[in-house]
Structures are given as structure tokens and as C-alpha cells.
Design a protein around this motif. Structure first.
Motif, short mmCIF file in Angstrom:
data_model
loop_
_atom_site.label_atom_id
_atom_site.label_comp_id
_atom_site.label_asym_id
_atom_site.label_seq_id
_atom_site.Cartn_x
_atom_site.Cartn_y
_atom_site.Cartn_z
N ASN A 36 4.04 -2.86 4.00
CA ASN A 36 4.39 -4.14 3.38
C ASN A 36 5.52 -3.97 2.37
O ASN A 36 6.03 -2.88 2.15
CB ASN A 36 3.17 -4.82 2.76
N ASP A 37 5.91 -5.06 1.73
CA ASP A 37 7.07 -5.12 0.84
C ASP A 37 6.76 -4.44 -0.50
O ASP A 37 5.76 -4.78 -1.15
CB ASP A 37 7.43 -6.59 0.62
N VAL A 90 -5.12 -4.03 -6.97
CA VAL A 90 -6.53 -3.70 -6.75
C VAL A 90 -7.47 -4.89 -7.01
O VAL A 90 -8.39 -5.11 -6.22
CB VAL A 90 -6.93 -2.47 -7.58
N PRO A 91 -7.29 -5.67 -8.10
CA PRO A 91 -8.20 -6.81 -8.30
C PRO A 91 -8.22 -7.79 -7.13
O PRO A 91 -9.29 -8.28 -6.74
CB PRO A 91 -7.67 -7.47 -9.58
N THR A 96 0.95 -3.59 -5.96
CA THR A 96 0.72 -2.28 -5.37
C THR A 96 -0.75 -1.86 -5.42
O THR A 96 -1.44 -2.10 -6.40
CB THR A 96 1.56 -1.21 -6.10
N VAL A 97 -1.19 -1.24 -4.32
CA VAL A 97 -2.45 -0.51 -4.28
C VAL A 97 -2.11 0.89 -3.81
O VAL A 97 -1.54 1.06 -2.73
CB VAL A 97 -3.46 -1.16 -3.31
N GLU A 98 -2.41 1.90 -4.63
CA GLU A 98 -2.06 3.26 -4.24
C GLU A 98 -3.24 4.20 -4.42
O GLU A 98 -4.09 4.01 -5.29
CB GLU A 98 -0.86 3.75 -5.03
N LEU A 143 0.84 -1.19 0.00
CA LEU A 143 0.00 0.00 0.00
C LEU A 143 0.88 1.24 0.00
O LEU A 143 1.83 1.34 0.79
CB LEU A 143 -0.92 0.01 1.22
N ARG A 144 0.52 2.19 -0.87
CA ARG A 144 1.26 3.44 -0.93
C ARG A 144 0.29 4.60 -1.05
O ARG A 144 -0.56 4.64 -1.96
CB ARG A 144 2.21 3.43 -2.13
N ALA A 145 0.43 5.56 -0.15
CA ALA A 145 -0.40 6.76 -0.22
C ALA A 145 0.16 7.71 -1.26
O ALA A 145 1.38 7.86 -1.39
CB ALA A 145 -0.46 7.44 1.14
N THR A 146 -0.72 8.33 -2.01
CA THR A 146 -0.30 9.28 -3.05
C THR A 146 -0.31 10.72 -2.56
O THR A 146 0.13 11.61 -3.29
CB THR A 146 -1.23 9.16 -4.27
N ASP A 147 -0.83 10.95 -1.37
CA ASP A 147 -0.95 12.33 -0.87
C ASP A 147 -0.14 12.60 0.39
O ASP A 147 -0.15 13.70 0.93
CB ASP A 147 -2.41 12.70 -0.62
N THR A 148 0.59 11.59 0.87
CA THR A 148 1.44 11.77 2.05
C THR A 148 2.44 10.63 2.08
O THR A 148 2.38 9.69 1.26
CB THR A 148 0.60 11.80 3.35
#
Length: 216
Positions: A174-175, A207-208, A180-182, A164-169
Motif C-alpha cells: 500500500n501507499d 495500529v488502532p 503505518t503498521v510495522e 504495512l512494513r516488515a521490520t525484518d525483511t
């Protein structure tokens, strides 16, 4: 740099939600929230019940409900709710002011209750079309908590095997070699809390799989 104070963040989120609830119509109070089967009024009463039950009261209630969370939650909603949404809101608004019920949280972990307010606040706001963004520090505190353990929701298990990666902060969990889910951190928090309504705000090859977990 000012040290993050989760108790202060709880007070801020509580006050912000009260402000958003002040002008709701009867139709809006009766609208279904993101919690299936619960209206906006129900979720407000659920939050109020959680803020006034205490650890011992929670244990007694869940045992009397035969360890059935649905039964426990319905009983607690009925305990806190008043005959009208306006009366329930006034009781909820008075928490922590010294003029209403004393605040007795069910857990000493402030991040857990901050997560309850943020997640259930969004459960209310999104169906009503209300825009609100919690403070980045509060969201990050909840995101780290959700990613580290399964507590009231299976948040850690929900995103196991996904990056998981935030796009706004600045937040990841996780590895980075995992799918990726962002997206915005609020969306990631809501997805960790099991809310598929926020899938439309994220992207990436993971995402799927996350959709499959949330919708099964």
C-alpha cells in the motif's frame, strides 16, 4: 539465485509442523488454537482435510453444507480426524510420502495453500508457546498473496488504507503516505489473516485502526 518453489515450500512447512506436533501431550492436543472454538487437534485435521479434498470435493462439500463454511469445515475435520490425536497426526504426516492419502489441494494456487500451512501452523504453535519462523521467501510469497486479494480470508480488505512494513525483511504494501503498521513479517501475515493475537508484535499510527477492524 535459486528460483522460489512454492510446492517445495509447502513440503517444508508441512514437515516442520509435523515435527512440532510429534511430542505434544493430550492436554496440548486439546488446547484451544488461535481459531476460536478449534483445538490443536481440530486445526491439524482441518489442514489434513484441506490437503486431501481436491477442487471438486471442495465444491461438493460446500454446496452440501448450504454454502455455510462453518458446517463445511466441521464436516471435513470429522472426515479426516481419527479417534486419537496420535492417529490423526500419523495420517497428516503421511501426506505426500506415497504411503498415505494422495495430496489433492482445493486450489491450484500454491501461495494460497502455503498461506494455510503458515497461518494454521502459527494458530497451533503460539498457544503452545512453540517458536518457529518460516523461511523469509515463503513468508514473503504469502504476504504478497494476502495483500493482493481476498481469498479464504479478507486479507486485502483487512489492511486497505494502511501501509504495512516488515521490520525484518524487505516487504511493504500500500501507499507509504497511509497510516503505518510495522513489525515482523510473520506478525503482518497473521494480522492480514485476521489474527488479533499478533497485535502485540506491531507498532505505528495505523495500529488502532487495524485493532478496531480485527476486534469488531
Amino acid at each position: 539465485m535459486e528460483t522460489f518453489d512454492p510446492r517445495r515450500a509447502i513440503a517444508v512447512e508441512h514437515a516442520a509442523l509435523v515435527a512440532d506436533l510429534r511430542d505434544l501431550t493430550d492436554e496440548q492436543w486439546a488446547r484451544e488454537s488461535l481459531c476460536e472454538g478449534w483445538t490443536v487437534h481440530d486445526v491439524t485435521a482441518h489442514l489434513g482435510a484441506g490437503m486431501t479434498i481436491g477442487a471438486f470435493g471442495w465444491i461438493v462439500s460446500i454446496l452440501r453444507a448450504g454454502l455455510r463454511p462453518d458446517v463445511h469445515n466441521r464436516r471435513q475435520i470429522a472426515r479426516f480426524a481419527r479417534s486419537t490425536p496420535a492417529e490423526t497426526l500419523e495420517r497428516f504426516a503421511a501426506l505426500g510420502t506415497g504411503h498415505g492419502d494422495p495430496v489433492r489441494l482445493p486450489s491450484g494456487d500454491s501461495a494460497a495453500w502455503l498461506g494455510e500451512l503458515i497461518v494454521h501452523g502459527e494458530d497451533i504453535r503460539r498457544p503452545l508457546g512453540l517458536e518457529y519462523e518460516p523461511a523469509p521467501e515463503a513468508l514473503a510469497e504469502v504476504a504478497r498473496f494476502f495483500a493482493s486479494r481476498d481469498f479464504a480470508v479478507n486479507s486485502r480488505s483487512q489492511v486497505k488504507g494502511l501501509f504495512l512494513r516488515a521490520t525484518d525483511t524487505d516487504f511493504t504494501t500500500n501507499d507509504p503516505d497511509l497510516p503505518t503498521v510495522e513489525g515482523p513479517l510473520l506478525a503482518l501475515v497473521m494480522l492480514m489473516a485476521g489474527r488479533p493475537a499478533h497485535l502485540d508484535r506491531v507498532s505505528g499510527p495505523g495500529v488502532p485502526e487495524l485493532r478496531h477492524r480485527l476486534e469488531r
